[in-house]
Design a protein around this motif. Structure first.
Motif, PDB file in Angstrom:
ATOM      1  N   SER A 152     -52.580  14.945  24.207  1.00  0.00           N
ATOM      2  CA  SER A 152     -53.167  15.836  25.198  1.00  0.00           C
ATOM      3  C   SER A 152     -53.952  16.921  24.463  1.00  0.00           C
ATOM      4  O   SER A 152     -53.457  17.517  23.500  1.00  0.00           O
ATOM      5  CB  SER A 152     -52.072  16.467  26.058  1.00  0.00           C
ATOM      6  OG  SER A 152     -52.634  17.285  27.059  1.00  0.00           O
ATOM      7  N   LYS A 207     -65.581  15.991  28.328  1.00  0.00           N
ATOM      8  CA  LYS A 207     -64.823  14.791  27.978  1.00  0.00           C
ATOM      9  C   LYS A 207     -65.621  13.894  27.036  1.00  0.00           C
ATOM     10  O   LYS A 207     -65.045  13.202  26.188  1.00  0.00           O
ATOM     11  CB  LYS A 207     -64.423  14.045  29.249  1.00  0.00           C
ATOM     12  CG  LYS A 207     -63.395  14.803  30.080  1.00  0.00           C
ATOM     13  CD  LYS A 207     -62.854  13.979  31.236  1.00  0.00           C
ATOM     14  CE  LYS A 207     -61.747  14.729  31.971  1.00  0.00           C
ATOM     15  NZ  LYS A 207     -61.125  13.938  33.048  1.00  0.00           N
ATOM     16  N   VAL A 242     -49.616  16.528  30.871  1.00  0.00           N
ATOM     17  CA  VAL A 242     -50.572  15.609  31.492  1.00  0.00           C
ATOM     18  C   VAL A 242     -50.787  16.108  32.909  1.00  0.00           C
ATOM     19  O   VAL A 242     -49.944  16.779  33.487  1.00  0.00           O
ATOM     20  CB  VAL A 242     -50.036  14.158  31.516  1.00  0.00           C
ATOM     21  CG1 VAL A 242     -49.976  13.603  30.110  1.00  0.00           C
ATOM     22  CG2 VAL A 242     -48.684  14.079  32.198  1.00  0.00           C
ATOM     23  N   TYR A 299     -61.416  26.884  35.033  1.00  0.00           N
ATOM     24  CA  TYR A 299     -60.712  25.640  34.724  1.00  0.00           C
ATOM     25  C   TYR A 299     -61.258  24.560  35.641  1.00  0.00           C
ATOM     26  O   TYR A 299     -61.234  24.690  36.862  1.00  0.00           O
ATOM     27  CB  TYR A 299     -59.212  25.821  34.930  1.00  0.00           C
ATOM     28  CG  TYR A 299     -58.416  24.542  34.790  1.00  0.00           C
ATOM     29  CD1 TYR A 299     -58.528  23.750  33.647  1.00  0.00           C
ATOM     30  CD2 TYR A 299     -57.543  24.127  35.800  1.00  0.00           C
ATOM     31  CE1 TYR A 299     -57.801  22.590  33.516  1.00  0.00           C
ATOM     32  CE2 TYR A 299     -56.806  22.962  35.676  1.00  0.00           C
ATOM     33  CZ  TYR A 299     -56.938  22.190  34.522  1.00  0.00           C
ATOM     34  OH  TYR A 299     -56.210  21.030  34.389  1.00  0.00           O
ATOM     35  N   LEU A 311     -52.848  18.186  36.035  1.00  0.00           N
ATOM     36  CA  LEU A 311     -53.421  19.513  36.224  1.00  0.00           C
ATOM     37  C   LEU A 311     -52.567  20.593  35.583  1.00  0.00           C
ATOM     38  O   LEU A 311     -51.332  20.547  35.622  1.00  0.00           O
ATOM     39  CB  LEU A 311     -53.563  19.809  37.722  1.00  0.00           C
ATOM     40  CG  LEU A 311     -54.656  19.047  38.475  1.00  0.00           C
ATOM     41  CD1 LEU A 311     -54.506  19.263  39.974  1.00  0.00           C
ATOM     42  CD2 LEU A 311     -56.029  19.490  37.999  1.00  0.00           C
ATOM     43  N   ILE A 330     -58.996  18.009  36.160  1.00  0.00           N
ATOM     44  CA  ILE A 330     -59.089  16.761  35.401  1.00  0.00           C
ATOM     45  C   ILE A 330     -59.832  15.664  36.158  1.00  0.00           C
ATOM     46  O   ILE A 330     -60.159  14.636  35.595  1.00  0.00           O
ATOM     47  CB  ILE A 330     -57.678  16.247  35.026  1.00  0.00           C
ATOM     48  CG1 ILE A 330     -56.832  16.038  36.288  1.00  0.00           C
ATOM     49  CG2 ILE A 330     -57.000  17.187  34.060  1.00  0.00           C
ATOM     50  CD1 ILE A 330     -55.488  15.401  36.012  1.00  0.00           C
ATOM     51  N   HIS A 331     -60.083  15.894  37.456  1.00  0.00           N
ATOM     52  CA  HIS A 331     -60.787  14.882  38.244  1.00  0.00           C
ATOM     53  C   HIS A 331     -62.114  15.438  38.769  1.00  0.00           C
ATOM     54  O   HIS A 331     -62.601  15.031  39.807  1.00  0.00           O
ATOM     55  CB  HIS A 331     -59.929  14.407  39.407  1.00  0.00           C
ATOM     56  CG  HIS A 331     -58.630  13.806  38.968  1.00  0.00           C
ATOM     57  ND1 HIS A 331     -58.568  12.683  38.179  1.00  0.00           N
ATOM     58  CD2 HIS A 331     -57.343  14.195  39.194  1.00  0.00           C
ATOM     59  CE1 HIS A 331     -57.298  12.386  37.937  1.00  0.00           C
ATOM     60  NE2 HIS A 331     -56.542  13.283  38.537  1.00  0.00           N
ATOM     61  N   ILE A 366     -67.913  18.773  33.288  1.00  0.00           N
ATOM     62  CA  ILE A 366     -66.639  18.197  32.863  1.00  0.00           C
ATOM     63  C   ILE A 366     -66.862  16.850  32.181  1.00  0.00           C
ATOM     64  O   ILE A 366     -66.170  16.505  31.216  1.00  0.00           O
ATOM     65  CB  ILE A 366     -65.647  18.055  34.033  1.00  0.00           C
ATOM     66  CG1 ILE A 366     -64.246  17.754  33.480  1.00  0.00           C
ATOM     67  CG2 ILE A 366     -66.075  16.987  35.015  1.00  0.00           C
ATOM     68  CD1 ILE A 366     -63.156  17.835  34.535  1.00  0.00           C
ATOM     69  N   THR A 378     -61.162  22.197  30.256  1.00  0.00           N
ATOM     70  CA  THR A 378     -60.353  21.193  30.922  1.00  0.00           C
ATOM     71  C   THR A 378     -59.353  20.642  29.926  1.00  0.00           C
ATOM     72  O   THR A 378     -59.391  20.980  28.741  1.00  0.00           O
ATOM     73  CB  THR A 378     -61.230  20.059  31.489  1.00  0.00           C
ATOM     74  OG1 THR A 378     -60.411  19.188  32.272  1.00  0.00           O
ATOM     75  CG2 THR A 378     -61.867  19.239  30.382  1.00  0.00           C
ATOM     76  N   ASN A 379     -58.453  19.805  30.386  1.00  0.00           N
ATOM     77  CA  ASN A 379     -57.533  19.097  29.506  1.00  0.00           C
ATOM     78  C   ASN A 379     -57.714  17.607  29.717  1.00  0.00           C
ATOM     79  O   ASN A 379     -57.917  17.142  30.836  1.00  0.00           O
ATOM     80  CB  ASN A 379     -56.079  19.513  29.755  1.00  0.00           C
ATOM     81  CG  ASN A 379     -55.663  19.350  31.201  1.00  0.00           C
ATOM     82  OD1 ASN A 379     -56.298  19.908  32.103  1.00  0.00           O
ATOM     83  ND2 ASN A 379     -54.588  18.603  31.441  1.00  0.00           N
ATOM     84  N   THR A 380     -57.671  16.869  28.627  1.00  0.00           N
ATOM     85  CA  THR A 380     -57.893  15.433  28.707  1.00  0.00           C
ATOM     86  C   THR A 380     -57.065  14.750  27.634  1.00  0.00           C
ATOM     87  O   THR A 380     -56.238  15.373  26.979  1.00  0.00           O
ATOM     88  CB  THR A 380     -59.403  15.106  28.559  1.00  0.00           C
ATOM     89  OG1 THR A 380     -59.605  13.716  28.788  1.00  0.00           O
ATOM     90  CG2 THR A 380     -59.925  15.485  27.195  1.00  0.00           C
TER      91      THR A 380
END
Length: 327
Positions: free
Chosen positions: A152, A216, A177, A202, A179, A205-206, A212, A134-136
């Motif tokens: 990011s 995070k 930032v 993937y 998705l 982000i939510h 996930i 994921t990306n956070t």
């Protein structure tokens, strides 16, 4: 040999250059001397010059040549102590290290950056198997008196029984930032994962599934450890501190199944609550020390100029958003 030593024990064990050289020899040539030039397996040791002369081609090899210790003017006893201190649970910063081993702050900082360079190269491998990512945001929700920049970040891990095992943290372009788009996901897969697309997921982000949250949480743990140990880190070298955290995490993950079994016994038999980093409690991780020394013995050094001129981030290339790749 057991390396789970207290600091005083470690200092006594590696109090001389000869003791350090013996250990470094074992780390570099575990099966005995190997000539870097011809592959010969026998050599004479020239005591006056501290060199090994191959009996086959007569090449004179230095024990530190081709390692992170090459051309260093700092004694190996101080290098070993630096590696030892970086192997502990709490880690150490350059200000503490320079007082501990009695070198200048610049020397201590450079030594630690070289060791982080070793860690980064050791972990610079594509993830394999079942991968989740994921990306956070790094720098979020940090309680501090100082302003903290936000970045990011890509966080990925191999998934083993819904548990993050080997992890990877990479800086994404500041513009990223929200998705990731399909092209960006494909670019990340091609660059960082060596596995079938069917084994890569993937998470968005939510996503509210446990995995996930686990990813995070790892970023938050890295953030808290880094800011708690080093206080203020500039953007240019932040990736090296991420490398150190990832190296530590992945070293621990090799023994996590043992830890899980041991924690279960503690909880079931004695009512003792499981603790993270249990192997490190009270003593240095001997396994981490040995692993880092091994990587130091096989990684070429870099100069102070190399360190300060190294690009700070590695951007993911995206045709859609026009990101640039650091050279």
């Amino acid at each position: 040999m057991n390396f789970d030593l207290e600091e005083d024990e470690f200092r006594e064990r590696f109090s001389t250059e000869e003791a350090c050289e013996e250990m470094l020899f074992q780390a570099r040539w575990p099966k005995g001397f190997r000539c870097p030039k011809c592959g010969g397996v026998q050599a004479y040791f020239i005591h006056t010059r501290r060199l090994y002369e191959c009996t086959k081609c007569y090449y004179q090899a230095s024990l530190t040549a081709g390692t992170v210790f090459e051309n260093t003017r700092t004694p190996l006893t101080k290098w070993f102590l630096a590696i030892y201190m970086m192997s502990r649970l709490e880690g150490i910063n350059a200000a503490e290290l320079h007082r501990l081993i009695q070198v200048t702050y610049k020397t201590a900082w450079t030594m630690m950056m070289k060791l982080r360079h070793v860690m980064g190269l050791a972990e610079n491998q594509c993830l394999q198997g079942s991968v989740r990512f994921t990306n956070t945001i790094y720098g979020r929700n940090r309680l501090t008196l100082h302003s903290v920049s936000k970045y990011s970040v890509l966080i990925a891990a191999t998934a083993e029984e819904e548990c993050a095992e080997k992890i990877m943290m990479k800086r994404l372009a500041d513009q990223q930032v929200g998705l990731l788009r399909p092209r960006e996901i494909q670019a990340i897969h091609a660059k960082y994962f060596d596995t079938s697309p069917h084994h890569v997921k993937y998470l968005g982000i939510h996503h509210h599934k446990p995995f996930i949250r686990q990813l995070k949480s790892i970023v938050l743990q890295a953030q808290n450890w880094i800011y708690g140990t080093f206080i203020a880190i500039g953007e240019k070298h932040l990736h090296r501190y991420w490398d150190e955290y990832v190296y530590r995490y992945n070293a621990e993950s090799r023994y996590r199944p043992i830890l899980r079994d041991y924690n279960s016994v503690l909880l079931r038999s004695y009512g003792v609550q499981p603790r993270r980093w249990l192997m490190h409690d009270g003593k240095v991780s001997g396994n981490l020390f040995k692993m880092l020394l091994k990587h130091c013995s096989t990684t070429r050094t870099l100069t102070y100029k190399d360190i300060i001129h190294t690009p700070s981030i590695e951007h993911i290339v995206s045709v859609d958003r026009g990101w640039k790749t650091a050279v």
